[in-house]
Design a protein around this motif. Sequence first.
Motif, PDB file in Angstrom:
ATOM      1  N   GLY A 272      -1.912 -15.706  10.532  1.00  0.00           N
ATOM      2  CA  GLY A 272      -3.277 -15.205  10.363  1.00  0.00           C
ATOM      3  C   GLY A 272      -3.643 -14.107  11.335  1.00  0.00           C
ATOM      4  N   ARG A 273      -2.784 -13.844  12.335  1.00  0.00           N
ATOM      5  CA  ARG A 273      -3.124 -12.845  13.357  1.00  0.00           C
ATOM      6  C   ARG A 273      -2.140 -11.687  13.412  1.00  0.00           C
ATOM      7  NH1 ARG A 273      -2.746 -17.568  16.300  1.00  0.00           N
ATOM      8  NH2 ARG A 273      -1.093 -16.625  17.577  1.00  0.00           N
ATOM      9  N   THR A 274      -1.224 -11.623  12.436  1.00  0.00           N
ATOM     10  CA  THR A 274      -0.183 -10.601  12.507  1.00  0.00           C
ATOM     11  C   THR A 274      -0.115  -9.804  11.211  1.00  0.00           C
ATOM     12  OG1 THR A 274       1.463 -12.204  11.726  1.00  0.00           O
ATOM     13  CG2 THR A 274       1.223 -11.943  14.109  1.00  0.00           C
ATOM     14  N   ILE A 275       0.541  -8.652  11.302  1.00  0.00           N
ATOM     15  CA  ILE A 275       0.827  -7.819  10.132  1.00  0.00           C
ATOM     16  C   ILE A 275       2.341  -7.776   9.980  1.00  0.00           C
ATOM     17  CG2 ILE A 275       0.710  -5.740  11.557  1.00  0.00           C
ATOM     18  CD1 ILE A 275      -0.179  -4.210   9.074  1.00  0.00           C
ATOM     19  N   GLU A 276       2.816  -7.876   8.758  1.00  0.00           N
ATOM     20  CA  GLU A 276       4.253  -8.009   8.548  1.00  0.00           C
ATOM     21  C   GLU A 276       4.674  -7.307   7.262  1.00  0.00           C
ATOM     22  OE1 GLU A 276       7.569 -11.639   8.367  1.00  0.00           O
ATOM     23  OE2 GLU A 276       5.444 -12.053   7.996  1.00  0.00           O
TER      24      GLU A 276
ATOM     25  N   LYS B 164       4.740   1.170   7.325  1.00  0.00           N
ATOM     26  CA  LYS B 164       5.290   1.820   8.519  1.00  0.00           C
ATOM     27  C   LYS B 164       4.751   1.170   9.797  1.00  0.00           C
ATOM     28  CE  LYS B 164       6.040   6.370   6.397  1.00  0.00           C
ATOM     29  NZ  LYS B 164       5.662   7.806   6.442  1.00  0.00           N
ATOM     30  N   ILE B 165       3.456   0.843   9.788  1.00  0.00           N
ATOM     31  CA  ILE B 165       2.865   0.203  10.977  1.00  0.00           C
ATOM     32  C   ILE B 165       3.489  -1.170  11.194  1.00  0.00           C
ATOM     33  CG2 ILE B 165       0.734  -0.774  11.912  1.00  0.00           C
ATOM     34  CD1 ILE B 165      -0.789   1.496  10.515  1.00  0.00           C
ATOM     35  N   ALA B 166       3.647  -1.938  10.119  1.00  0.00           N
ATOM     36  CA  ALA B 166       4.222  -3.278  10.243  1.00  0.00           C
ATOM     37  C   ALA B 166       5.660  -3.225  10.737  1.00  0.00           C
ATOM     38  CB  ALA B 166       4.153  -3.994   8.891  1.00  0.00           C
ATOM     39  N   ARG B 167       6.371  -2.181  10.362  1.00  0.00           N
ATOM     40  CA  ARG B 167       7.768  -2.037  10.799  1.00  0.00           C
ATOM     41  C   ARG B 167       7.874  -1.300  12.125  1.00  0.00           C
ATOM     42  NH1 ARG B 167       9.304  -0.261   4.679  1.00  0.00           N
ATOM     43  NH2 ARG B 167       9.723  -2.364   3.849  1.00  0.00           N
ATOM     44  N   LYS B 168       6.721  -1.039  12.757  1.00  0.00           N
ATOM     45  CA  LYS B 168       6.658  -0.343  14.047  1.00  0.00           C
ATOM     46  C   LYS B 168       7.241   1.065  13.944  1.00  0.00           C
ATOM     47  CE  LYS B 168       6.908  -4.691  16.612  1.00  0.00           C
ATOM     48  NZ  LYS B 168       5.469  -4.854  16.527  1.00  0.00           N
ATOM     49  N   GLN B 169       7.100   1.671  12.775  1.00  0.00           N
ATOM     50  CA  GLN B 169       7.519   3.058  12.583  1.00  0.00           C
ATOM     51  C   GLN B 169       6.357   4.027  12.741  1.00  0.00           C
ATOM     52  OE1 GLN B 169       9.185   2.891   8.643  1.00  0.00           O
ATOM     53  NE2 GLN B 169      11.106   1.918   9.322  1.00  0.00           N
ATOM     54  N   ALA B 170       5.158   3.481  12.906  1.00  0.00           N
ATOM     55  CA  ALA B 170       3.968   4.308  13.103  1.00  0.00           C
ATOM     56  C   ALA B 170       3.010   3.544  14.004  1.00  0.00           C
ATOM     57  CB  ALA B 170       3.300   4.643  11.771  1.00  0.00           C
ATOM     58  N   ALA B 171       2.120   4.291  14.672  1.00  0.00           N
ATOM     59  CA  ALA B 171       1.143   3.665  15.558  1.00  0.00           C
ATOM     60  C   ALA B 171       0.086   2.925  14.747  1.00  0.00           C
ATOM     61  CB  ALA B 171       0.485   4.729  16.430  1.00  0.00           C
ATOM     62  N   PRO B 172      -0.474   1.843  15.304  1.00  0.00           N
ATOM     63  CA  PRO B 172      -1.531   1.119  14.588  1.00  0.00           C
ATOM     64  C   PRO B 172      -2.692   2.038  14.232  1.00  0.00           C
ATOM     65  CG  PRO B 172      -0.782  -0.127  16.483  1.00  0.00           C
ATOM     66  CD  PRO B 172      -0.143   1.225  16.594  1.00  0.00           C
ATOM     67  N   ASN B 173      -3.241   1.814  13.052  1.00  0.00           N
ATOM     68  CA  ASN B 173      -4.333   2.658  12.574  1.00  0.00           C
ATOM     69  C   ASN B 173      -5.131   1.865  11.550  1.00  0.00           C
ATOM     70  OD1 ASN B 173      -6.001   4.810  12.134  1.00  0.00           O
ATOM     71  ND2 ASN B 173      -4.378   6.251  11.530  1.00  0.00           N
ATOM     72  N   LEU B 174      -6.293   2.379  11.171  1.00  0.00           N
ATOM     73  CA  LEU B 174      -7.114   1.714  10.169  1.00  0.00           C
ATOM     74  C   LEU B 174      -6.471   1.855   8.791  1.00  0.00           C
ATOM     75  CD1 LEU B 174     -10.705   2.802  11.276  1.00  0.00           C
ATOM     76  CD2 LEU B 174      -9.596   0.578  11.624  1.00  0.00           C
ATOM     77  N   LEU B 175      -6.532   0.757   8.013  1.00  0.00           N
ATOM     78  CA  LEU B 175      -5.972   0.763   6.677  1.00  0.00           C
ATOM     79  C   LEU B 175      -7.046   0.402   5.669  1.00  0.00           C
ATOM     80  CD1 LEU B 175      -2.607  -1.187   7.263  1.00  0.00           C
ATOM     81  CD2 LEU B 175      -2.891   1.286   7.001  1.00  0.00           C
TER      82      LEU B 175
END
Length: 260
Positions: free
Chosen positions: A169-173, A235-246
């Motif tokens: 519940g606290r992660t993105i994957e 990309k964010i979930a795979r740490k290929q991009a910086a966290p951002n609003l979706l």
Amino acid sequence: MNKNKCLWHVGLFLAASISGKTLASSLDEVTRTGQDRIQSGQKAQQQIESVDNQITSLETEYLHLSKITEGIKTYNSVLKQQLDNQTTEIVDIQNSIENAAEIERQIVPLIDRMIDALDTFVSLDTPFLTDERQQRVESLKVLLGRPDVSTAEKLRKVFEAYQEENKYGRTIEAYRGQLELDGSPRDVDFLRVGRVALLYQTASGDQMGAWDASTKQWQNLEASDYQRHLSQGLKIARKQAAPNLLSVPVFNVDIRGEAQ
């Protein structure tokens, strides 16, 4: 006359001789007696000294034994206190064992209920990593029936499983899997945003959709509306991009931000 004088002188000489012998004999006897007394006194003194030495030795030994006795009494007192404490501790341990047995009899059914609750939760939850999560539940069921595993270890494994579910519940994957689309299985990329949103996109990018928790079905999404956001989220979930609003579609969300 002269003859009588001679006899008289002879008599005196004899008397003097006899008296001298008697006196010498008396002196010798006195000397011997004195020597005997001296020797007797010496023997008595030696005996007294011997007895005195024995008394002194006995006194020393008595004092030594008295100290040993006092030490033994003190040691016995300490041992008695230790034995009393150990007896009390044994009673406490026995009570703890009895209480532990009672607690274990109550914990095992609790673990069983927790596993059943987790199984139900996984089956009703958003269908992400379904095989992995169901396998975890099945492993817990097998573990519960193993007699070689302690109750504490079983409970720890159940808690770990609950913690894993809580982390979702606290992660993105992002992960790859298969999804049946138009009657045939296809390889897709899944994006899970906590438990709020679960989306997919085909490898070719021609189809995408989101899970609707209210209808328990996948809803197709317009690529023009969400493809950019979905690709960015992967990309964010795979740490290929910086966290951002979706911008992601969310169905039936309560005030706590959790999907119904």
